[in-house]
Write an enzyme that holds these catalytic residues in place. Sequence first.
Site, PDB file in Angstrom:
ATOM      1  N   HIS A 424       0.815  -1.213   0.000  1.00  0.00           N
ATOM      2  CA  HIS A 424       0.000   0.000   0.000  1.00  0.00           C
ATOM      3  C   HIS A 424       0.850   1.265   0.000  1.00  0.00           C
ATOM      4  O   HIS A 424       0.609   2.195  -0.776  1.00  0.00           O
ATOM      5  CB  HIS A 424      -0.939   0.006   1.215  1.00  0.00           C
ATOM      6  CG  HIS A 424      -1.787   1.238   1.307  1.00  0.00           C
ATOM      7  ND1 HIS A 424      -1.395   2.367   2.005  1.00  0.00           N
ATOM      8  CD2 HIS A 424      -2.991   1.534   0.759  1.00  0.00           C
ATOM      9  CE1 HIS A 424      -2.325   3.293   1.893  1.00  0.00           C
ATOM     10  NE2 HIS A 424      -3.305   2.815   1.151  1.00  0.00           N
ATOM     11  N   ARG A 517     -12.462  28.050  29.414  1.00  0.00           N
ATOM     12  CA  ARG A 517     -13.573  28.427  30.280  1.00  0.00           C
ATOM     13  C   ARG A 517     -14.908  27.975  29.688  1.00  0.00           C
ATOM     14  O   ARG A 517     -15.126  28.056  28.483  1.00  0.00           O
ATOM     15  CB  ARG A 517     -13.584  29.940  30.493  1.00  0.00           C
ATOM     16  CG  ARG A 517     -12.374  30.465  31.256  1.00  0.00           C
ATOM     17  CD  ARG A 517     -12.506  31.957  31.537  1.00  0.00           C
ATOM     18  NE  ARG A 517     -11.421  32.444  32.376  1.00  0.00           N
ATOM     19  CZ  ARG A 517     -10.288  32.981  31.908  1.00  0.00           C
ATOM     20  NH1 ARG A 517     -10.111  33.088  30.597  1.00  0.00           N
ATOM     21  NH2 ARG A 517      -9.355  33.406  32.742  1.00  0.00           N
ATOM     22  N   ARG A 564     -12.087  23.488  31.945  1.00  0.00           N
ATOM     23  CA  ARG A 564     -12.509  23.753  33.321  1.00  0.00           C
ATOM     24  C   ARG A 564     -14.018  23.616  33.413  1.00  0.00           C
ATOM     25  O   ARG A 564     -14.757  24.262  32.664  1.00  0.00           O
ATOM     26  CB  ARG A 564     -12.094  25.160  33.756  1.00  0.00           C
ATOM     27  CG  ARG A 564     -12.416  25.441  35.230  1.00  0.00           C
ATOM     28  CD  ARG A 564     -12.026  26.845  35.639  1.00  0.00           C
ATOM     29  NE  ARG A 564     -12.885  27.856  35.039  1.00  0.00           N
ATOM     30  CZ  ARG A 564     -12.729  29.169  35.204  1.00  0.00           C
ATOM     31  NH1 ARG A 564     -11.720  29.615  35.939  1.00  0.00           N
ATOM     32  NH2 ARG A 564     -13.548  30.025  34.629  1.00  0.00           N
ATOM     33  N   GLU A 661      -6.682  27.559  43.844  1.00  0.00           N
ATOM     34  CA  GLU A 661      -6.982  28.985  43.824  1.00  0.00           C
ATOM     35  C   GLU A 661      -6.990  29.615  45.212  1.00  0.00           C
ATOM     36  O   GLU A 661      -7.181  30.812  45.346  1.00  0.00           O
ATOM     37  CB  GLU A 661      -8.359  29.195  43.162  1.00  0.00           C
ATOM     38  CG  GLU A 661      -8.421  28.651  41.742  1.00  0.00           C
ATOM     39  CD  GLU A 661      -9.830  28.634  41.178  1.00  0.00           C
ATOM     40  OE1 GLU A 661     -10.417  27.537  41.142  1.00  0.00           O
ATOM     41  OE2 GLU A 661     -10.339  29.696  40.810  1.00  0.00           O
TER      42      GLU A 661
END
Length: 684
Positions: A424, A517, A564, A661
């Site tokens: 191939h 986000r 997130r 955070e």
Amino acid sequence: MTGARNWLNKPLIFFKFNNHHTASPGDKMVKYVAFFEELGKDDVGIAGGKGANLGELTQAGIPVPPGFVVTAATYDKFMTDTGLQPVVMEMLENLDVNDTKELQRVSAEIKDIITSTEVPEDIQTLIIESYNALCQRIGKDDVYVAIRSSATAEDLPEASFAGQQDTFLNIRGAEDVLDYVRRCWASLFEARAIFYREENNFDHSKVYIAVVVQEMVDAEKAGVMFTVHPSTGEDRILIEGSWGLGEAVVSGSVTPDTYWVDKGTGKLLEFTVGEKNIMFTREDGRTVKKEVPPELRNKRVLSDGEIAALAEMGRRIQDHYGSPQDTEWAIMDGDVYMLQSRPITTLGEATEETEVKSREILVKGLGASPGLASGRVKIIREIHELDKIQIGDILVTVMTTPDMVPAMKRASGIITDEGGVTCHAAIVSRELGIPCVVGTGNATEVLKENQVVSIDGNRGLVYEGSVIEGEKKEAEAETVTVESPLLTVTEVKVNVSMPEAARKAAATGADGVGLLRTEHMMLTTGVHPRKFIEEGREDELVNTLAENILKVADEFYPRPVWYRTLDAPTDEFKTLEGGENEPYEHNPMLGWRGIRRELDEPEILRAEFRAIKKLHEQGYTNIGIMIPLVQHPDELRKAKMIAEEAGLKPHRDVEFGIMVETPAAALIIEDFIEEGIDFVRLEP
């Protein structure tokens, strides 16, 4: 309708349905089934390349296993009578075939529609009666057959591509034959076939597929034969062979024996014995891949007498057609059979050799497509890695498959571990006009990712660095040499808030998306996500999220995208339809948001996970999940449980990380690590 059961008395069968049908392939009398004896090379329009050439070989007295063709008119009737034709054409409209993932998705949907649609009764009767007639001719009940696609544009002189549609071996029984004919029809819409037609400006609605149903030859040895050198056009016969069925040679699963024969005298000029580790055989009605016995692996396959017989047959076939031919052959019980013949469309001339000065030879193989090329090595071990092939790269793999054709088109050269000059990789490379070296044995191990190499498709050599001198080097540099971005140990990722900005972000050369986000995706719907759930519209929410995430994942693929989960402040979602009951908070940034909120509304989080699972199933495994505003490992553990309920196993199916955070989360980071995370994003 003339019955196939009368075939022994009437060697040529014509089937005609009484109900209305418009035959697009366009004969005055529509043939729905044709046995090989009634076909010739000019019947490509109804029987496809394979079917027409098998008929031509049969009429020329070449030994061919008997069979019949379910013509293109039958496929056309099936698509018309079931109403599938307009449905499929609509699905192909506006498809970007260079979008690999979308191409694969549309292809899979079309094939599923065709294979799940019942074949109308009149077509069922036609195919079953034809198979029974073949069994009667051979003198056996339920004969084993090979069922091969034969597209009306596949083997035409101006267009040739290996393996676009499917072949099925060792099929037995009328019901199974019917089922596999339908699968062949569906294979007209393999991703590779759709891509090829688009690239060659073939109208999808005007390409049809016939299906060859042929007695199965239980080959002891098989292979291919070119009546001239397929790369340079040199006037000598090339034969490649291996043990068992020919699939091992055609697919490139082995490095076969290679025999060069003088066309005039039939004398064997030279040969190379390949290492033939595997073979395909028929066992209990199934095609089985098995290891070749150790004593046969490095043993010559063909005797001098068999080589002479094949060469003589090759000369006869070329003389009959009047042009060089690419054939497939098989030997059973000492008898030689031809399984198909088609014109060689990739004949070229050996390119002028370029002097190589003190360059290290990295690997050696067989020169399968002429020319010289330099570029960066990209090693492909899995099909999902194809998107890393950029224009001008050197594609290195064990052996190419038809699904790799779009990536091969971007490459400047091909190198494989396995295969011969008719595999191939070789055939497609010659069609594309790019250099190819096959049968190296170890290129995927010796060569390194992003290493600059040069390949010589004439000599079968791969060199260190760029060896193209003078004008050739300058011309190559325009397409191959790419200014590399500054490499750093630390990966640099970007933030993406709106999917519409993904293309611009990807163009920066970033190493991925460190924060995708969700909030903007939700806000653009104008509807609160909770309202989707309450109204039973969860699937709509899943699809909306998936469509938006896809825009980013596709632009960056295969670079990672960290999605997130919803981090919705209450004040932002008040204005949405259904958001009237959002609580009032003095400081929404420190309020009910992040994972705390999503664990209170797990249906929304589950919908997000379902969207990501849907994209993973489409091949976008570069999407990872990031949990925001975590305070305690228990929150992470509960989020993982919801992911598993949605069908995503964290760390196995999908990367799972957190956003740190708050100081509290940072102080207990080791507890999060013990719970299990794949990455961390620090949010100052």
